[in-house]
Design a protein around this motif. Structure first.
Motif, PDB file in Angstrom:
ATOM      1  N   THR A 174       0.842  -1.194   0.000  1.00  0.00           N
ATOM      2  CA  THR A 174       0.000   0.000   0.000  1.00  0.00           C
ATOM      3  C   THR A 174       0.881   1.250   0.000  1.00  0.00           C
ATOM      4  N   LYS A 175       0.265   2.380  -0.284  1.00  0.00           N
ATOM      5  CA  LYS A 175       1.029   3.629  -0.294  1.00  0.00           C
ATOM      6  C   LYS A 175       1.604   3.951   1.074  1.00  0.00           C
ATOM      7  N   ILE A 176       0.842   3.692   2.118  1.00  0.00           N
ATOM      8  CA  ILE A 176       1.351   4.003   3.449  1.00  0.00           C
ATOM      9  C   ILE A 176       2.504   3.069   3.817  1.00  0.00           C
ATOM     10  N   GLU A 177       2.450   1.831   3.385  1.00  0.00           N
ATOM     11  CA  GLU A 177       3.571   0.915   3.616  1.00  0.00           C
ATOM     12  C   GLU A 177       4.801   1.371   2.841  1.00  0.00           C
ATOM     13  N   GLU A 178       4.580   1.835   1.622  1.00  0.00           N
ATOM     14  CA  GLU A 178       5.684   2.365   0.816  1.00  0.00           C
ATOM     15  C   GLU A 178       6.273   3.617   1.485  1.00  0.00           C
ATOM     16  N   PHE A 179       5.407   4.475   1.993  1.00  0.00           N
ATOM     17  CA  PHE A 179       5.840   5.672   2.710  1.00  0.00           C
ATOM     18  C   PHE A 179       6.762   5.280   3.862  1.00  0.00           C
ATOM     19  N   ILE A 180       6.333   4.325   4.661  1.00  0.00           N
ATOM     20  CA  ILE A 180       7.127   3.868   5.811  1.00  0.00           C
ATOM     21  C   ILE A 180       8.492   3.364   5.352  1.00  0.00           C
ATOM     22  N   GLU A 181       8.516   2.568   4.300  1.00  0.00           N
ATOM     23  CA  GLU A 181       9.778   1.997   3.818  1.00  0.00           C
ATOM     24  C   GLU A 181      10.749   3.071   3.348  1.00  0.00           C
ATOM     25  N   VAL A 182      10.264   4.050   2.594  1.00  0.00           N
ATOM     26  CA  VAL A 182      11.186   5.078   2.098  1.00  0.00           C
ATOM     27  C   VAL A 182      11.629   6.017   3.222  1.00  0.00           C
TER      28      VAL A 182
ATOM     29  N   HIS B  95      -2.928  14.707  15.540  1.00  0.00           N
ATOM     30  CA  HIS B  95      -4.076  14.208  16.302  1.00  0.00           C
ATOM     31  C   HIS B  95      -5.227  13.739  15.403  1.00  0.00           C
ATOM     32  N   TYR B  96      -5.242  14.173  14.158  1.00  0.00           N
ATOM     33  CA  TYR B  96      -6.298  13.742  13.229  1.00  0.00           C
ATOM     34  C   TYR B  96      -6.243  12.234  12.976  1.00  0.00           C
ATOM     35  N   LEU B  97      -5.102  11.622  13.214  1.00  0.00           N
ATOM     36  CA  LEU B  97      -5.018  10.163  13.056  1.00  0.00           C
ATOM     37  C   LEU B  97      -5.927   9.442  14.048  1.00  0.00           C
ATOM     38  N   ASN B  98      -6.285  10.102  15.135  1.00  0.00           N
ATOM     39  CA  ASN B  98      -7.169   9.498  16.130  1.00  0.00           C
ATOM     40  C   ASN B  98      -8.626   9.445  15.672  1.00  0.00           C
ATOM     41  N   ILE B  99      -8.984  10.277  14.689  1.00  0.00           N
ATOM     42  CA  ILE B  99     -10.379  10.318  14.241  1.00  0.00           C
ATOM     43  C   ILE B  99     -10.553  10.032  12.756  1.00  0.00           C
ATOM     44  N   ALA B 100      -9.460   9.933  12.027  1.00  0.00           N
ATOM     45  CA  ALA B 100      -9.532   9.692  10.580  1.00  0.00           C
ATOM     46  C   ALA B 100     -10.033   8.273  10.300  1.00  0.00           C
ATOM     47  N   ASN B 101     -10.841   8.151   9.274  1.00  0.00           N
ATOM     48  CA  ASN B 101     -11.353   6.852   8.847  1.00  0.00           C
ATOM     49  C   ASN B 101     -10.521   6.391   7.647  1.00  0.00           C
TER      50      ASN B 101
ATOM     51  N   GLU C 153      -8.283   3.333   5.826  1.00  0.00           N
ATOM     52  CA  GLU C 153      -8.001   1.895   5.790  1.00  0.00           C
ATOM     53  C   GLU C 153      -6.552   1.690   6.224  1.00  0.00           C
ATOM     54  N   ASN C 154      -6.298   0.648   6.992  1.00  0.00           N
ATOM     55  CA  ASN C 154      -4.953   0.374   7.527  1.00  0.00           C
ATOM     56  C   ASN C 154      -4.479   1.477   8.460  1.00  0.00           C
ATOM     57  N   ILE C 155      -5.379   1.997   9.276  1.00  0.00           N
ATOM     58  CA  ILE C 155      -5.030   3.112  10.169  1.00  0.00           C
ATOM     59  C   ILE C 155      -3.813   2.788  11.028  1.00  0.00           C
ATOM     60  N   GLU C 156      -3.648   1.520  11.378  1.00  0.00           N
ATOM     61  CA  GLU C 156      -2.497   1.147  12.201  1.00  0.00           C
ATOM     62  C   GLU C 156      -1.180   1.453  11.498  1.00  0.00           C
ATOM     63  N   LYS C 157      -1.161   1.380  10.174  1.00  0.00           N
ATOM     64  CA  LYS C 157       0.052   1.706   9.407  1.00  0.00           C
ATOM     65  C   LYS C 157       0.307   3.219   9.419  1.00  0.00           C
TER      66      LYS C 157
ATOM     67  N   LYS D 206       3.484   7.693  11.754  1.00  0.00           N
ATOM     68  CA  LYS D 206       3.611   8.819  12.682  1.00  0.00           C
ATOM     69  C   LYS D 206       4.677   8.526  13.732  1.00  0.00           C
ATOM     70  N   GLU D 207       4.623   7.334  14.309  1.00  0.00           N
ATOM     71  CA  GLU D 207       5.596   6.959  15.338  1.00  0.00           C
ATOM     72  C   GLU D 207       7.020   6.935  14.781  1.00  0.00           C
TER      73      GLU D 207
END
Length: 105
Positions: free
Chosen positions: A2-10, A76-82, A84-88, A93-94
């Motif tokens: 996914t894009k967020i997984e790619e983001f994390i990797e780069v 903080h928007y990550l706490n309320i954003a809908n 997919e794959n919010i954990e990623k 963020k972490e």
């Protein structure tokens, strides 16, 4: 991947400018739809990566500080954003926070 997984990797590879670009289309999509929590959550991550690029690559600490504040403003928007794959997204963020903590201020 996914894009967020790619983001994390780069980001892990220190390719902060590339990370910014990966999420740009998703940010525009949510912005166009008027989905503020999702838009701002992604914008925060983009700004986090941009801030790190400004510090580590562009060597512009003053600009880094200004852009990092945008990350902090929107994280903080990550706490309320809908999203997919919010954990990623939270993992991303972490990761940004961990890298930022290595910067001597």
């Amino acid at each position: 991947m996914t894009k967020i997984e790619e983001f994390i990797e780069v980001v892990k590879q220190g390719k902060y400018v590339q990370a910014h670009e990966i999420l740009e289309d998703d940010w525009r999509f949510y912005r166009k739809k008027g989905l503020k929590p999702e838009e701002k959550a992604i914008q925060g991550l983009i700004n986090g990566a941009t801030a790190l690029a400004l510090f580590f690559i562009k060597k512009r600490p003053t600009s880094y500080e200004k852009v990092w504040k945008v990350f902090e403003k929107y994280e903080h928007y990550l706490n309320i954003a809908n999203l997919e794959n919010i954990e990623k997204y939270i993992e991303a963020k972490e990761l940004l926070l961990k890298i930022n903590s290595t910067i001597k201020k």
